[in-house]
Scaffold this motif. Sequence first.
Motif, short mmCIF file in Angstrom:
data_model
loop_
_atom_site.label_atom_id
_atom_site.label_comp_id
_atom_site.label_asym_id
_atom_site.label_seq_id
_atom_site.Cartn_x
_atom_site.Cartn_y
_atom_site.Cartn_z
N VAL A 176 61.07 43.79 16.43
CA VAL A 176 59.75 44.23 15.96
C VAL A 176 59.65 45.75 15.97
O VAL A 176 59.14 46.37 15.03
N ALA A 297 56.61 34.61 12.75
CA ALA A 297 55.31 35.26 12.61
C ALA A 297 55.28 36.60 13.32
O ALA A 297 54.80 37.60 12.79
N ILE A 298 55.81 36.62 14.54
CA ILE A 298 55.84 37.87 15.29
C ILE A 298 56.85 38.84 14.69
O ILE A 298 56.57 40.03 14.50
N LEU A 301 55.66 40.44 11.33
CA LEU A 301 54.37 41.12 11.28
C LEU A 301 54.45 42.52 10.67
O LEU A 301 53.61 42.89 9.86
N VAL A 305 51.96 44.06 7.58
CA VAL A 305 50.95 44.99 8.06
C VAL A 305 51.35 46.44 7.82
O VAL A 305 50.50 47.29 7.55
N GLY A 477 47.58 40.14 9.13
CA GLY A 477 48.25 39.91 10.40
C GLY A 477 47.68 38.73 11.17
O GLY A 477 48.43 37.90 11.70
N MET A 480 48.51 35.40 9.36
CA MET A 480 49.93 35.07 9.46
C MET A 480 50.26 34.47 10.82
O MET A 480 51.06 33.54 10.92
N GLN A 481 49.66 34.99 11.88
CA GLN A 481 49.92 34.44 13.21
C GLN A 481 49.47 32.98 13.30
O GLN A 481 50.13 32.16 13.94
N GLY A 536 49.01 35.96 4.15
CA GLY A 536 49.39 35.56 5.50
C GLY A 536 49.81 34.11 5.59
O GLY A 536 50.66 33.74 6.41
#
Length: 621
Positions: A176, A297-298, A301, A305, A477, A480-481, A536
């Motif tokens: 990330v 998802a993480i 991100l 974003v 964001g 999407m999570q 998302g």
Amino acid sequence: MTTSPPRTGSATEPPAPPDVAAPGPNAGSSGPAATAGLTAPAGPSVSANPATPLRTGPVADPGAGSGCGSSGPAATAGLTAPASGPAAPAGLPQRAELSRPTGPSISSDPATSPSLTGPYQPNTAADPTDLPGPPGVAGPAARPAPVGRSGPSGAPASAVPSPTATPLGRVLTVTVLGSVMAVLDMTIVNVALRSLSDAFRAPLTTIQWAATAYSLALAAVIPTAAWAIGRIGARRAYLTALALFTLGSLLAAGAWDAGSLIAFRAVQGLGGGLLMPVGMTMVMRAADPERMGRAMAIGGLPILVGPVLGPTLGGWLVDAASWHWIFLINVPLGALALALAARLLRPDAPRAGDPAPPRLDVPGLLTLSPGLALLLYGLARGGEAGNFTALEAWLPAAAGVLLVAGFVRRALTAREPLLDLRLLRDRTFAAGIGTLALFTCGYFGSMLLGPVYWQAARGFTASSTGLLAMPVGLTVGLTMQIAARRIDSVAPRRLIPAGVAVAALGMGMSALQTGIPDVAVWRPVAAAMLMGVGAGIVMMPTMTTASRDLPRHRLAAASTALSIDSQLGAAVGTALCSVLLASAGTDPAGFRLTYAVAAGLLTLAVLPALFLPGRRAELPR
């Protein structure tokens, strides 16, 4: 042959052969203890003959989450207890040196751990004598491991590389951070192009090569990601990418003229091109299938974003400090990412005795990498000029198409192609690629329309434009999570086409609102937020669905193909929207037409999305 019914009381067991132990219990036992909700701790080997002393062997780490070692006191002490499940009937042969695929660890000590402790983990220390019982006999039962996610049965734990050699949390921490750097850098530099033009006293068309050089280097190096992972391992490939990107950032901050800036941006692109596919591959390998959506998802991100928040940060850095800081900001982040990667990522390079690493497909490299670079360059030039009829636009684009077509022909016949296009024979992967190609074309292509609309048509400053984009980024964001977690339990054919429809509706509403002169500010922002909800729902869930069921050894090629697909889709969409807006004009009517075309591209993404699986993924237990 007949079998005895399961025993409910004590009985004399037939003696086992001297060197073969009867199967021990596992999570699938159906004996009395399992019925009561508890199982006795299983040791590495338990003899079925009460007169035979218990044999001991290597004991799995109780905290490793493996199903072959108990987390109860007996396992901790390295002792074994008698099996709680019924033994196999006499006369049935037992085979040693086999291991069962393992599920979640089950503890017999209710005071120390719950029934299930942790997600599915691959076999790391299997009991060589713990075998499933014969058909029709109550007792241990093994569930076959997914293809490509476990080592050879019966091999020692130290000789079998674990598919989850690095814990998922560590991988996400590193990837990330690296993705944030790469994605933010692209959008920050685009905001600062005019400031760079003034600082170097160079025409804007020359300074734009700083962005173009980055994109071309990125496109050229992405196809090598799968080969680099197989050759030197994902850890070394990622460390190399981080080092190149950080070094390029430091050099770009000290550039003395436009030429040096363009060259150093190319160095950045070589690193940035490897960060995304290598990082995605590590996340896919570290995540077990039931957590794939959450991990993606993480990990993804920054991709969604970053393009929204980047312009805000870039405008602030240029206004509050100087253009040097748009590159210097990457240096401490890159140093931190390098330190974390070196500490948290475990070595996975090929070792002596492993299969030979893949050879570099030189003809494929000489066709695909320059082909992608020329194609992206032609599209970018056509977008800047406002038409594709100019020689500097269609000629490189046509040459790029021919080179890519030549690579496709070779990739379908070569034994070890640079990129394995046979993945497209998998229906789910092919549907995911098609959905992403059309969706990224419309979604990322429309991202240039917002800043141009607010600044050219409405007269807002760059900082105000960035602030107006922040609600959209937060919406993407957050959605999407939620959606990427839902894709672990919901049929993709139900979720993803619905997301495409929502995004197309939001894009259509953007066309209506921007076509109204002096419309209230909140109305285009609300339309863009609705479009963000759809984005998302679609992006990461589609990538997760496309790659979830692939064997582990094909994940590197899959992540590389997905990265190339997204890059090409975004480039085609950006060029198309640029040409349409240039021809229609930057007035309300021009924005209405361009947004409407982008909405049409999003709507087309529904067609391949309907070929995604209609059932939720079958996950290992």
